[in-house]
Write a protein that holds these residues in place. Structure first.
Motif, PDB file in Angstrom:
ATOM      1  N   TYR A 187      -6.050  -8.472  -2.053  1.00 51.23           N
ATOM      2  CA  TYR A 187      -6.369  -9.604  -2.923  1.00 51.23           C
ATOM      3  C   TYR A 187      -7.366 -10.543  -2.235  1.00 51.23           C
ATOM      4  N   LEU A 188      -7.155 -10.773  -0.952  1.00 54.50           N
ATOM      5  CA  LEU A 188      -8.046 -11.656  -0.201  1.00 54.50           C
ATOM      6  C   LEU A 188      -9.367 -10.973   0.159  1.00 54.50           C
ATOM      7  N   GLU A 189      -9.411  -9.653  -0.027  1.00 55.12           N
ATOM      8  CA  GLU A 189     -10.585  -8.835   0.334  1.00 55.12           C
ATOM      9  C   GLU A 189     -10.862  -8.897   1.840  1.00 55.12           C
ATOM     10  N   TRP A 190      -9.791  -8.958   2.618  1.00 50.77           N
ATOM     11  CA  TRP A 190      -9.921  -9.010   4.067  1.00 50.77           C
ATOM     12  C   TRP A 190      -9.801  -7.635   4.707  1.00 50.77           C
ATOM     13  N   GLY A 191      -9.234  -6.665   4.002  1.00 50.51           N
ATOM     14  CA  GLY A 191      -9.155  -5.307   4.529  1.00 50.51           C
ATOM     15  C   GLY A 191      -8.425  -5.191   5.853  1.00 50.51           C
ATOM     16  N   ILE A 192      -7.355  -5.946   6.025  1.00 48.00           N
ATOM     17  CA  ILE A 192      -6.613  -5.943   7.292  1.00 48.00           C
ATOM     18  C   ILE A 192      -5.584  -4.818   7.341  1.00 48.00           C
ATOM     19  N   VAL A 193      -4.898  -4.570   6.223  1.00 41.06           N
ATOM     20  CA  VAL A 193      -3.757  -3.653   6.197  1.00 41.06           C
ATOM     21  C   VAL A 193      -4.187  -2.309   5.609  1.00 41.06           C
ATOM     22  N   PRO A 194      -3.878  -1.202   6.283  1.00 38.63           N
ATOM     23  CA  PRO A 194      -4.220   0.117   5.731  1.00 38.63           C
ATOM     24  C   PRO A 194      -3.554   0.342   4.373  1.00 38.63           C
ATOM     25  N   SER A 195      -4.151   1.203   3.588  1.00 40.90           N
ATOM     26  CA  SER A 195      -3.611   1.533   2.263  1.00 40.90           C
ATOM     27  C   SER A 195      -2.127   1.843   2.359  1.00 40.90           C
ATOM     28  N   THR A 196      -1.340   1.237   1.474  1.00 42.82           N
ATOM     29  CA  THR A 196       0.118   1.366   1.507  1.00 42.82           C
ATOM     30  C   THR A 196       0.648   1.466   0.088  1.00 42.82           C
ATOM     31  N   VAL A 197       1.514   2.438  -0.146  1.00 39.65           N
ATOM     32  CA  VAL A 197       2.146   2.596  -1.451  1.00 39.65           C
ATOM     33  C   VAL A 197       3.651   2.695  -1.251  1.00 39.65           C
ATOM     34  N   ILE A 198       4.374   2.618  -2.354  1.00 49.26           N
ATOM     35  CA  ILE A 198       5.812   2.876  -2.375  1.00 49.26           C
ATOM     36  C   ILE A 198       6.035   4.201  -3.078  1.00 49.26           C
ATOM     37  N   ARG A 199       6.807   5.082  -2.436  1.00 51.53           N
ATOM     38  CA  ARG A 199       7.119   6.376  -3.048  1.00 51.53           C
ATOM     39  C   ARG A 199       8.630   6.529  -3.180  1.00 51.53           C
ATOM     40  N   GLU A 200       9.057   6.829  -4.395  1.00 49.48           N
ATOM     41  CA  GLU A 200      10.485   7.061  -4.639  1.00 49.48           C
ATOM     42  C   GLU A 200      10.871   8.508  -4.378  1.00 49.48           C
ATOM     43  N   ASP A 201       9.879   9.410  -4.390  1.00 50.76           N
ATOM     44  CA  ASP A 201      10.154  10.839  -4.274  1.00 50.76           C
ATOM     45  C   ASP A 201       9.935  11.355  -2.858  1.00 50.76           C
ATOM     46  N   SER A 202      10.077  10.480  -1.876  1.00 51.87           N
ATOM     47  CA  SER A 202       9.857  10.868  -0.483  1.00 51.87           C
ATOM     48  C   SER A 202      11.051  11.655   0.054  1.00 51.87           C
TER      49      SER A 202
ATOM     50  N   SER B 138     -10.198   3.184  -0.343  1.00 54.41           N
ATOM     51  CA  SER B 138     -10.814   4.281  -1.079  1.00 54.41           C
ATOM     52  C   SER B 138      -9.836   4.913  -2.055  1.00 54.41           C
ATOM     53  N   GLY B 139     -10.397   5.437  -3.146  1.00 57.29           N
ATOM     54  CA  GLY B 139      -9.582   6.146  -4.114  1.00 57.29           C
ATOM     55  C   GLY B 139      -8.931   7.365  -3.505  1.00 57.29           C
ATOM     56  N   ARG B 140      -9.628   8.009  -2.558  1.00 59.37           N
ATOM     57  CA  ARG B 140      -9.053   9.186  -1.908  1.00 59.37           C
ATOM     58  C   ARG B 140      -7.757   8.830  -1.197  1.00 59.37           C
ATOM     59  N   GLU B 141      -7.774   7.746  -0.430  1.00 55.24           N
ATOM     60  CA  GLU B 141      -6.581   7.356   0.312  1.00 55.24           C
ATOM     61  C   GLU B 141      -5.415   7.091  -0.629  1.00 55.24           C
ATOM     62  N   LEU B 142      -5.665   6.308  -1.666  1.00 57.65           N
ATOM     63  CA  LEU B 142      -4.588   5.943  -2.576  1.00 57.65           C
ATOM     64  C   LEU B 142      -4.081   7.146  -3.356  1.00 57.65           C
ATOM     65  N   THR B 143      -4.975   8.067  -3.719  1.00 59.35           N
ATOM     66  CA  THR B 143      -4.550   9.282  -4.431  1.00 59.35           C
ATOM     67  C   THR B 143      -3.658  10.134  -3.549  1.00 59.35           C
ATOM     68  N   LEU B 144      -4.076  10.343  -2.310  1.00 59.10           N
ATOM     69  CA  LEU B 144      -3.258  11.140  -1.406  1.00 59.10           C
ATOM     70  C   LEU B 144      -1.892  10.493  -1.184  1.00 59.10           C
ATOM     71  N   LEU B 145      -1.874   9.186  -0.962  1.00 62.11           N
ATOM     72  CA  LEU B 145      -0.611   8.506  -0.696  1.00 62.11           C
ATOM     73  C   LEU B 145       0.299   8.484  -1.917  1.00 62.11           C
ATOM     74  N   ALA B 146      -0.280   8.252  -3.079  1.00 65.60           N
ATOM     75  CA  ALA B 146       0.533   8.079  -4.284  1.00 65.60           C
ATOM     76  C   ALA B 146       0.926   9.405  -4.932  1.00 65.60           C
ATOM     77  N   GLU B 147       0.082  10.416  -4.790  1.00 67.36           N
ATOM     78  CA  GLU B 147       0.308  11.676  -5.516  1.00 67.36           C
ATOM     79  C   GLU B 147       0.568  12.879  -4.618  1.00 67.36           C
ATOM     80  N   GLY B 148       0.204  12.777  -3.352  1.00 66.43           N
ATOM     81  CA  GLY B 148       0.261  13.941  -2.481  1.00 66.43           C
ATOM     82  C   GLY B 148       1.667  14.416  -2.167  1.00 66.43           C
TER      83      GLY B 148
END
Length: 233
Positions: free
Chosen positions: A72-87, A2-12
């Motif tokens: 990419y495989l559309e298997w939905g196995i791994v929860p949303s994951t981002v890389i954050r440099e400002d952690s 979901s866009g919500r998950e990625l927004t929170l992870l990437a911008e929150g």
């Protein structure tokens, strides 16, 4: 995802809540907040990684690569994951926290929830492609909504064959044709956003693993009895 998950992870905004114990590397539960919305996530900073002889520092990149491969495989196995440099403790991966019953894991799901077997066997195939070195039983979760997830992919994508997993119950079974179709493009090219997180030898090895799966069309069998992680859970 979901866009919500990625927004929170990437911008929150990231707030450290505490360390997750019994992890090999420093792993933290955090809260991410964006506007009026917030959620929990799992933070794995590079600074908290213990040195390994067979993996370069930067395991967080492999966490992200596993997520991107799953998407990419559309298997939905791994929860949303981002890389954050400002952690808070420096660059690392940030993964959506799966709300679940932690008394459930691969062994209990396989034994008590046969309706999950098709997903569990798909995770087994994913681990073969990603060359997962550390698929413990506790790295398979079932969310409160019933969805099954695979987590903890920092030790994946090695160029040398290092598969270690507890998921051997499907060994030797044919890979469904639909899944073979899903992985076929990987035999020729790895998605650029995945490839850029790995080195050239690892990308080539991923393609060769897929080519072998397409040729054999069955999940591999461990004839040594040694390809298990420790601890098992």
């Amino acid at each position: 995802m979901s866009g919500r998950e990625l927004t929170l992870l990437a911008e929150g905004r990231i707030e450290l809540l505490g360390r997750i114990l019994r992890s090999s590397n420093a792993t933290f539960l955090v809260r991410v907040t964006w506007g009026d919305d917030s959620a929990c996530a799992v933070y794995k900073p590079e600074a908290g990684e213990r040195p390994l002889s067979d993996f370069e520092p930067g395991l967080y990149r492999r966490e992200r690569a596993a997520y991107l491969l799953s998407e990419y495989l559309e298997w939905g196995i791994v929860p949303s994951t981002v890389i954050r440099e400002d952690s808070p403790l420096g660059i690392g991966s940030l993964q959506w926290f799966v709300e679940c019953d932690f008394d459930e894991h691969y062994f209990t799901l396989y034994a008590d929830a046969p309706e999950t077997h098709h997903v569990l066997s798909r995770i087994a195939l994913f681990d073969c492609i990603a060359n997962n070195t550390d698929r413990k039983s506790g790295h398979v979760l079932r969310g409160h909504d019933g969805r099954v997830w695979g987590i903890d992919h920092g030790l994946c994508f090695s160029a040398g064959f290092k598969l270690r997993t507890v998921i051997w119950d499907f060994a030797g079974e044919p890979v469904p044709g639909a899944l073979l179709e899903d992985i076929t493009p990987l035999a020729e090219a790895v998605p650029p956003d995945v490839a850029e997180l790995l080195d050239d030898a690892e990308v080539t090895a991923l393609q060769r693993r897929v080519q072998r799966l397409l040729h054999e069309r069955v999940l591999p069998v461990d004839r040594t009895g040694m390809r298990y992680p420790w601890p098992l859970v």
